[in-house]
Design a protein around this motif. Structure first.
Motif, PDB file in Angstrom:
ATOM      1  N   ILE A  75       0.849  -1.190   0.000  1.00 33.70           N
ATOM      2  CA  ILE A  75       0.000   0.000   0.000  1.00 33.70           C
ATOM      3  C   ILE A  75       0.883   1.237   0.000  1.00 33.70           C
ATOM      4  N   ILE A  76       0.614   2.118  -0.940  1.00 31.50           N
ATOM      5  CA  ILE A  76       1.367   3.364  -1.060  1.00 31.50           C
ATOM      6  C   ILE A  76       0.368   4.518  -1.098  1.00 31.50           C
ATOM      7  N   ILE A  84       5.162   6.181   1.604  1.00 30.35           N
ATOM      8  CA  ILE A  84       4.642   7.528   1.401  1.00 30.35           C
ATOM      9  C   ILE A  84       5.415   8.233   0.292  1.00 30.35           C
ATOM     10  N   VAL A  85       4.678   8.823  -0.646  1.00 28.56           N
ATOM     11  CA  VAL A  85       5.275   9.672  -1.679  1.00 28.56           C
ATOM     12  C   VAL A  85       5.017  11.128  -1.277  1.00 28.56           C
ATOM     13  N   PRO A  86       6.055  11.888  -0.955  1.00 29.31           N
ATOM     14  CA  PRO A  86       5.816  13.262  -0.474  1.00 29.31           C
ATOM     15  C   PRO A  86       5.455  14.235  -1.579  1.00 29.31           C
ATOM     16  N   ILE A 132       0.960  -3.327  -6.242  1.00 31.93           N
ATOM     17  CA  ILE A 132       0.850  -2.043  -5.550  1.00 31.93           C
ATOM     18  C   ILE A 132      -0.570  -1.506  -5.620  1.00 31.93           C
ATOM     19  N   LEU A 133      -1.043  -1.022  -4.460  1.00 33.86           N
ATOM     20  CA  LEU A 133      -2.283  -0.245  -4.420  1.00 33.86           C
ATOM     21  C   LEU A 133      -1.905   1.158  -3.968  1.00 33.86           C
ATOM     22  N   TYR A 134      -2.117   2.132  -4.852  1.00 39.11           N
ATOM     23  CA  TYR A 134      -1.812   3.518  -4.513  1.00 39.11           C
ATOM     24  C   TYR A 134      -3.123   4.291  -4.326  1.00 39.11           C
ATOM     25  N   ILE A 135      -3.250   4.979  -3.187  1.00 38.61           N
ATOM     26  CA  ILE A 135      -4.426   5.803  -2.889  1.00 38.61           C
ATOM     27  C   ILE A 135      -3.942   7.226  -2.662  1.00 38.61           C
ATOM     28  N   ILE A 194      -4.423   2.290  -9.165  1.00 38.89           N
ATOM     29  CA  ILE A 194      -4.445   3.672  -8.688  1.00 38.89           C
ATOM     30  C   ILE A 194      -5.864   4.043  -8.278  1.00 38.89           C
ATOM     31  N   ILE A 195      -6.012   4.539  -7.053  1.00 37.74           N
ATOM     32  CA  ILE A 195      -7.323   4.982  -6.578  1.00 37.74           C
ATOM     33  C   ILE A 195      -7.290   6.482  -6.302  1.00 37.74           C
ATOM     34  N   ASP A 196      -8.165   7.200  -6.987  1.00 35.34           N
ATOM     35  CA  ASP A 196      -8.371   8.622  -6.723  1.00 35.34           C
ATOM     36  C   ASP A 196      -9.323   8.708  -5.535  1.00 35.34           C
ATOM     37  N   SER A 197      -8.816   9.186  -4.395  1.00 32.84           N
ATOM     38  CA  SER A 197      -9.633   9.217  -3.180  1.00 32.84           C
ATOM     39  C   SER A 197     -10.795  10.201  -3.263  1.00 32.84           C
ATOM     40  N   PHE A 198     -10.682  11.206  -4.160  1.00 31.97           N
ATOM     41  CA  PHE A 198     -11.624  12.327  -4.180  1.00 31.97           C
ATOM     42  C   PHE A 198     -11.742  12.919  -2.776  1.00 31.97           C
TER      43      PHE A 198
END
Length: 282
Positions: free
Chosen positions: A6-7, A26-28, A84-87, A114-118
């Motif tokens: 999870i990223i 975490i991607v800053p 990978i699951l990126y949110i 890739i999930i756009d959290s909105f």
């Protein structure tokens, strides 16, 4: 079956302890003062950000991680055989999701979802914690992706803004709104709706009154709130967060209330003494 990594990005505002415990990457994002870039949560803290704002008399700009930044984070996990699951931060507020998708397209299809959290702040963090629960349950990447997508409209995020100065300086409300708000001591409640920040109910007077209004707003969902986990997020507002936690415990008796601190990007938009409630509806 491949391991699932999870990223998320630094605007998820989860504590370092939670991130470490759940092994989340975490991607800053970046905050920029006078052409000097700082990685959110890596090179600069919220307290340091406010110190710079007071010294320089200006707000920083904020910017998304580049596709190259995402590629550098994704690659070691893909090379290791992980999926990978990126949110990430709402695509209606930032190009972060777009850049993540560009990077994901450079890897084999299906390995990165890739999930756009909105959403923003721990509106993202709540989804990340949910995904971590699903990983522990042994769900596949496809199953987790589907369940998180279904949960997106169920995340409710509301903040009390203590000062309109940051919204004004950041171009998020007019000079008239800022002036009138300051004169009348207005503390608006900002809600995330369809991936955007919306100025909602306005309260006047001391912050304690605003906190009560925020709890009252939350109580409108009383019968629908998932009491497994509620998050309180704040920016340099420890005491206010504790008051909010006490109020929620008395009103709802949730199983868990997590208090987290907002990072630099969220703080630069909302300002000090901002405090919010984030929860999931059933």
């Amino acid at each position: 079956m491949a391991n699932i990594k999870i990223i998320t990005d630094s605007t998820c505002d989860l504590s370092s302890a939670i991130v470490k415990e759940l092994n989340i990457a975490i991607v800053p994002l970046y905050v920029v003062f006078k052409d000097v870039s700082y990685r959110d949560g890596v090179d600069i803290t919220a307290a340091e950000l406010y110190s710079k704002v007071n010294k320089l008399k200006e707000l920083p700009k904020t910017s998304a991680p580049s596709p190259k930044d995402f590629h550098e984070v994704f690659k070691p996990y893909i090379d290791n055989g992980d999926d990978i699951l990126y949110i990430g931060l709402s695509s209606r507020l930032s190009s972060t999701i777009q850049n993540a998708k560009i990077a994901a397209n450079e890897f084999p299809e299906g390995r990165i979802k890739i999930i756009d959290s909105f959403n923003l702040s721990t509106g993202i963090g709540l989804l990340v914690l949910m995904a971590a629960d699903f990983v522990k349950e042994g769900l596949t990447l496809k199953e987790i992706f589907a369940r998180i997508q279904e949960s997106l409209p169920k995340v409710k995020t509301s903040f009390v803004i203590n000062t309109l100065e940051y919204l004004h300086k950041g171009g998020r409300c007019s000079a008239i709104q800022s002036f009138v708000g300051g004169m009348l001591k207005i503390k608006p409640i900002v809600q995330v709706v369809d991936g955007r920040m919306i100025l909602g109910h306005k309260t006047r007077g001391k912050i304690e009154k605003s906190l009560r209004s925020l709890i009252e707003l939350t109580m409108k969902d009383k019968d629908r709130i998932d009491l497994k986990r509620i998050i309180i997020t704040h920016s340099e507002a420890d005491e206010e967060a504790k008051l909010l936690k006490k109020g929620l415990e008395e009103a709802l008796s949730p199983k868990s209330i997590i208090i987290t601190s907002a990072g630099c990007v969220i703080s630069s938009h909302c300002g000090p003494k901002t405090v919010g409630i984030i929860y999931l509806t059933k």
